[in-house]
Scaffold this motif. Structure first.
Motif, PDB file in Angstrom:
ATOM      1  N   SER A 347      10.411   7.006  -2.379  1.00 19.45           N
ATOM      2  CA  SER A 347      10.582   6.280  -1.115  1.00 19.45           C
ATOM      3  C   SER A 347       9.315   5.499  -0.770  1.00 19.45           C
ATOM      4  O   SER A 347       9.384   4.417  -0.182  1.00 19.45           O
ATOM      5  CB  SER A 347      10.941   7.249   0.020  1.00 19.45           C
ATOM      6  OG  SER A 347       9.819   8.025   0.421  1.00 19.45           O
ATOM      7  N   PHE A 348       8.153   6.028  -1.139  1.00 21.98           N
ATOM      8  CA  PHE A 348       6.907   5.281  -0.937  1.00 21.98           C
ATOM      9  C   PHE A 348       6.933   3.981  -1.744  1.00 21.98           C
ATOM     10  O   PHE A 348       6.500   2.923  -1.269  1.00 21.98           O
ATOM     11  CB  PHE A 348       5.698   6.110  -1.378  1.00 21.98           C
ATOM     12  CG  PHE A 348       5.505   7.402  -0.636  1.00 21.98           C
ATOM     13  CD1 PHE A 348       5.997   7.580   0.647  1.00 21.98           C
ATOM     14  CD2 PHE A 348       4.811   8.460  -1.225  1.00 21.98           C
ATOM     15  CE1 PHE A 348       5.817   8.764   1.334  1.00 21.98           C
ATOM     16  CE2 PHE A 348       4.618   9.645  -0.552  1.00 21.98           C
ATOM     17  CZ  PHE A 348       5.129   9.803   0.731  1.00 21.98           C
ATOM     18  N   ARG A 350       9.352   2.211  -2.538  1.00 21.90           N
ATOM     19  CA  ARG A 350      10.312   1.224  -2.013  1.00 21.90           C
ATOM     20  C   ARG A 350       9.797   0.506  -0.769  1.00 21.90           C
ATOM     21  O   ARG A 350      10.438  -0.423  -0.275  1.00 21.90           O
ATOM     22  CB  ARG A 350      11.647   1.912  -1.705  1.00 21.90           C
ATOM     23  CG  ARG A 350      12.403   2.381  -2.943  1.00 21.90           C
ATOM     24  CD  ARG A 350      13.836   2.752  -2.615  1.00 21.90           C
ATOM     25  NE  ARG A 350      13.907   3.904  -1.732  1.00 21.90           N
ATOM     26  CZ  ARG A 350      13.994   5.167  -2.156  1.00 21.90           C
ATOM     27  NH1 ARG A 350      14.013   5.425  -3.456  1.00 21.90           N
ATOM     28  NH2 ARG A 350      14.074   6.164  -1.286  1.00 21.90           N
ATOM     29  N   GLN A 351       8.639   0.915  -0.279  1.00 22.90           N
ATOM     30  CA  GLN A 351       8.091   0.266   0.903  1.00 22.90           C
ATOM     31  C   GLN A 351       7.606  -1.147   0.548  1.00 22.90           C
ATOM     32  O   GLN A 351       7.037  -1.358  -0.528  1.00 22.90           O
ATOM     33  CB  GLN A 351       6.927   1.075   1.465  1.00 22.90           C
ATOM     34  CG  GLN A 351       7.298   2.464   1.945  1.00 22.90           C
ATOM     35  CD  GLN A 351       8.279   2.423   3.101  1.00 22.90           C
ATOM     36  OE1 GLN A 351       8.145   1.617   4.015  1.00 22.90           O
ATOM     37  NE2 GLN A 351       9.280   3.287   3.036  1.00 22.90           N
ATOM     38  N   ASN A 353       5.173  -2.814   1.955  1.00 22.07           N
ATOM     39  CA  ASN A 353       3.718  -2.926   2.047  1.00 22.07           C
ATOM     40  C   ASN A 353       3.125  -1.582   2.449  1.00 22.07           C
ATOM     41  O   ASN A 353       3.844  -0.675   2.896  1.00 22.07           O
ATOM     42  CB  ASN A 353       3.310  -4.013   3.053  1.00 22.07           C
ATOM     43  CG  ASN A 353       3.925  -3.789   4.419  1.00 22.07           C
ATOM     44  OD1 ASN A 353       3.566  -2.874   5.149  1.00 22.07           O
ATOM     45  ND2 ASN A 353       4.896  -4.630   4.789  1.00 22.07           N
ATOM     46  N   GLY A 354       1.826  -1.470   2.300  1.00 26.74           N
ATOM     47  CA  GLY A 354       1.137  -0.229   2.627  1.00 26.74           C
ATOM     48  C   GLY A 354       0.344   0.271   1.436  1.00 26.74           C
ATOM     49  O   GLY A 354       0.350  -0.325   0.355  1.00 26.74           O
ATOM     50  N   LEU A 449       2.047  -4.172  -1.268  1.00 26.66           N
ATOM     51  CA  LEU A 449       2.070  -2.758  -1.631  1.00 26.66           C
ATOM     52  C   LEU A 449       0.882  -2.496  -2.544  1.00 26.66           C
ATOM     53  O   LEU A 449       0.726  -3.126  -3.586  1.00 26.66           O
ATOM     54  CB  LEU A 449       3.372  -2.392  -2.347  1.00 26.66           C
ATOM     55  CG  LEU A 449       3.516  -0.924  -2.778  1.00 26.66           C
ATOM     56  CD1 LEU A 449       3.499  -0.002  -1.566  1.00 26.66           C
ATOM     57  CD2 LEU A 449       4.794  -0.722  -3.591  1.00 26.66           C
ATOM     58  N   ILE A 481       0.801   4.942   3.631  1.00 26.48           N
ATOM     59  CA  ILE A 481       2.213   5.373   3.673  1.00 26.48           C
ATOM     60  C   ILE A 481       2.441   6.722   3.005  1.00 26.48           C
ATOM     61  O   ILE A 481       3.372   7.449   3.357  1.00 26.48           O
ATOM     62  CB  ILE A 481       3.142   4.324   3.036  1.00 26.48           C
ATOM     63  CG1 ILE A 481       2.704   4.009   1.601  1.00 26.48           C
ATOM     64  CG2 ILE A 481       3.183   3.062   3.871  1.00 26.48           C
ATOM     65  CD1 ILE A 481       3.633   3.041   0.893  1.00 26.48           C
ATOM     66  N   ASP A 544       3.612  12.914   3.190  1.00 23.19           N
ATOM     67  CA  ASP A 544       4.190  11.757   3.878  1.00 23.19           C
ATOM     68  C   ASP A 544       3.331  11.456   5.115  1.00 23.19           C
ATOM     69  O   ASP A 544       3.227  12.285   6.025  1.00 23.19           O
ATOM     70  CB  ASP A 544       5.627  12.078   4.284  1.00 23.19           C
ATOM     71  CG  ASP A 544       6.318  10.900   4.961  1.00 23.19           C
ATOM     72  OD1 ASP A 544       5.742   9.784   4.963  1.00 23.19           O
ATOM     73  OD2 ASP A 544       7.439  11.094   5.478  1.00 23.19           O
ATOM     74  N   ASN A 546       3.558  10.190   8.011  1.00 21.83           N
ATOM     75  CA  ASN A 546       4.598   9.786   8.962  1.00 21.83           C
ATOM     76  C   ASN A 546       4.019   9.665  10.370  1.00 21.83           C
ATOM     77  O   ASN A 546       2.802   9.735  10.582  1.00 21.83           O
ATOM     78  CB  ASN A 546       5.759  10.785   8.923  1.00 21.83           C
ATOM     79  CG  ASN A 546       5.292  12.215   9.159  1.00 21.83           C
ATOM     80  OD1 ASN A 546       4.246  12.443   9.781  1.00 21.83           O
ATOM     81  ND2 ASN A 546       6.052  13.186   8.679  1.00 21.83           N
TER      82      ASN A 546
END
Length: 597
Positions: A347-348, A350-351, A353-354, A449, A481, A544, A546
């Protein structure tokens, strides 16, 4: 020409049938199709070029022919392999069975008592000497004439063990080939010539150059044999270390170092020069460290080698790191992630940016995780740019920049200009200083990213490390992220895996309250060289970053506070991840303790 086995295909097949290793139908199939199979395999071996000595060998052994049918032992799922057949023959003939481990053989013993021609003719090699008795590994238990001849002509006492024909041929190719090259090169060097001084060496053209030219071919062959040997042993590194009286060659396999060869001290500079030549390094420069790379092919795939030289007390030490694409570029799900960690980590990726950090000490598999991640992200629609020191493996899918500090091409200077290259994804080999960290944050803030590494022991410590570098906590909250801390644990050999119970002291040490906790360990076999381990797998601590973590970020935040918050969100520590792998039978108690402290 090799002496034919007295034990023929029919005899061995009936023997295996009596030992319940072949069913009635399997026996009948081998008796019916065995000769045809043997002829087909013989033609394949004769036409192949993988074993130079194949043309000198008469017939395949019955064990090789039977194992080529890939039969399962009746009543189980275990394959009837050449090693298992050879072990059964050993029991039947009263000889000890030996699975030859090349990493444990002494080069001098192998080549001392027998010529390669005699060894190849009779398929036997010396493997040990103890109390004036030389132990020979033989492939044919009935060939006693050759043993008697050796005892008579060499005036030695001989004990026999039974080994597979394939193992013996492999040693004949690797050990005798390497040893012959080393001996030939040593004998052709002019006595008293110090080839560690290249200036002196080239000045003496009239007396030395001819010897050097004839020696070159043997040095070239020795290096080729050494590389091939390392590839076959699944080594990750080759160390060539000069000592006072000799040069030591060691391999790192599954994270553990093994002594494999020692060579005469006067040959060390020649072997180093050959490797430096292949890596396009400066042959004359011996006072400074150098880095280079070699690309070669092994079994149809391209292997990249990274070469590092370092001046030490007795000369130049060389370390060759082997980058096998099958290991460095894996599917992410094969790295050892547990389901929660895998879903979170992907999932990271798929971000849009970050910053995603992969942390851990040297040798923890960070490069494999990053390259595997980049391969998962690579597509014609994205532009991936990497900044590495050095470039680990050249990949066409990425635009890779190698750090060159001598000309001020550093992580920081490249990152200052990298946004002009219109990247979508940026990989930074390592965040080492404040300027690199600031540029990484800036790239993430502008919609990119960013993947990078840090040398921290766990995931929460990465945040405090960035704070220590001077990155404001509010910028970390805006850009970070996720963090993945990892280690590598050795995997239990599947061939000799056996269960055991944890002791009370072991349960207490891991804080496992249950009674009779069953785990597994490797008993040690030929497949794992008696270590009980084969291969390595990752353990992961995926954090995560978050909203809960971001809200708690301050300049004074501690790793313990961050770890407590992350655990509330389900994060498992490296120790917990290792324990789960232990309970699933993938690694041992000893590895859990050794890797996670």
């Amino acid at each position: 020409m090799v002496a034919k086995h007295a034990l023929n295909l029919q005899t061995v097949s009936h023997l295996l049938h009596r030992q319940h290793l072949l069913s009635d139908d399997q026996l009948q199939m081998i008796l019916t199709q065995g000769e045809t199979q043997q002829a087909r395999l013989q033609r394949q071996q004769s036409s192949g070029h993988s074993r130079k000595q194949a043309k000198d060998v008469d017939l395949l052994s019955p064990a090789e022919v039977i194992s080529s049918f890939n039969l399962e032992i009746p009543g189980g799922k275990q394959l009837l392999t050449e090693d298992l057949i050879t072990e059964s023959l050993a029991k039947a003939t009263g000889l000890p069975y030996l699975k030859i481990d090349p990493l444990k053989l002494d080069l001098e013993i192998v080549g001392q008592h027998i010529s390669r021609a005699f060894a190849l003719k009779n398929l036997m090699i010396p493997v040990a000497v103890k109390n004036a008795v030389v132990t020979f590994a033989v492939s044919d238990p009935t060939n006693t004439e050759a043993i008697e001849e050796l005892e008579r002509t060499r005036q030695i006492r001989i004990a026999r063990v039974l080994a597979s024909r394939s193992d013996i041929l492999k040693i004949l190719g690797e050990f005798f080939g390497f040893r012959a090259s080393v001996i030939a090169a040593e004998s052709e060097l002019q006595q008293g010539t110090d080839i560690s001084n290249l200036e002196q060496y080239f000045q003496m053209r009239s007396t030395v150059q001819q010897g050097a030219e004839s020696t070159d071919k043997h040095i070239i062959a020795a290096v080729d044999f050494l590389l091939q040997y390392a590839f076959d042993q699944r080594a990750s590194d080759i160390h060539i270390e000069p000592k006072r009286e000799k040069s030591l060659i060691r391999l790192r396999v599954d994270g553990v170092m093994h002594n494999v060869h020692s060579i005469p001290r006067n040959l060390h500079p020649s072997i180093v020069s050959r490797i430096k030549l292949l890596a396009r390094l400066d042959l004359a420069e011996k006072r400074r460290p150098q880095d280079g790379r070699i690309k070669t092919e092994h079994k149809g795939k391209i292997i990249e080698l990274r070469v590092s030289t370092l001046p030490v007390a007795f000369g130049e030490k060389v370390v060759i790191r082997i980058f096998d694409p099958d290991i460095l570029m894996q599917d992410l799900e094969k790295l050892g992630f547990e389901p929660r960690e895998y879903q979170l980590y992907t999932s990271f990726l798929r971000q849009p940016n970050g910053i995603l950090l992969v942390t851990g000490p040297t040798g923890s598999g960070k490069t494999t995780t990053l390259y595997s991640s980049l391969r998962a992200l690579a597509s014609p629609e994205v532009n991936i740019v990497t900044v590495e020191d050095p470039i680990e493996m050249v990949m066409e899918e990425f635009n890779q920049v190698g750090v060159q500090s001598a000309i001020d091409v550093t992580f920081a200077t490249v990152l200052r200009n990298i946004l002009r290259q219109d990247p979508d994804i940026i990989m930074i080999g390592e965040i080492r200083d404040k300027e690199t960290a600031e540029n990484a944050v800036q790239a993430a803030l502008t919609g990119h990213l960013v993947l990078s590494t840090l040398h921290t022991n766990d995931a929460p410590s990465s945040i405090t490390r960035l704070l220590e570098l001077g990155i404001p906590y509010f910028l970390l909250a805006s850009t970070l992220i996720g963090i993945n801390a990892q280690r590598l644990v050795r995997s239990i050999c599947k061939n000799c895996k056996r269960p055991r119970l944890l002791s009370d002291a072991e349960r207490d040490y891991l804080h496992l309250g249950e009674d009779d906790v069953k785990i597994w360990e490797g008993a040690g076999c030929g497949e794992c060289r008696g270590t009980g381990y084969k291969g390595r797998s990752g353990i992961f601590e995926v954090m995560d970053v978050n909203s809960r973590i971001k809200a708690a970020l301050t300049e004074q935040i501690t790793p313990a506070t961050l770890a407590a918050l992350a655990k509330q969100d389900g994060m498992s520590s490296l120790r917990e991840s290792a324990i789960r792998k232990m309970l699933l039978g993938e690694t041992t108690f000893e590895e859990v303790v050794a890797v996670t402290g």
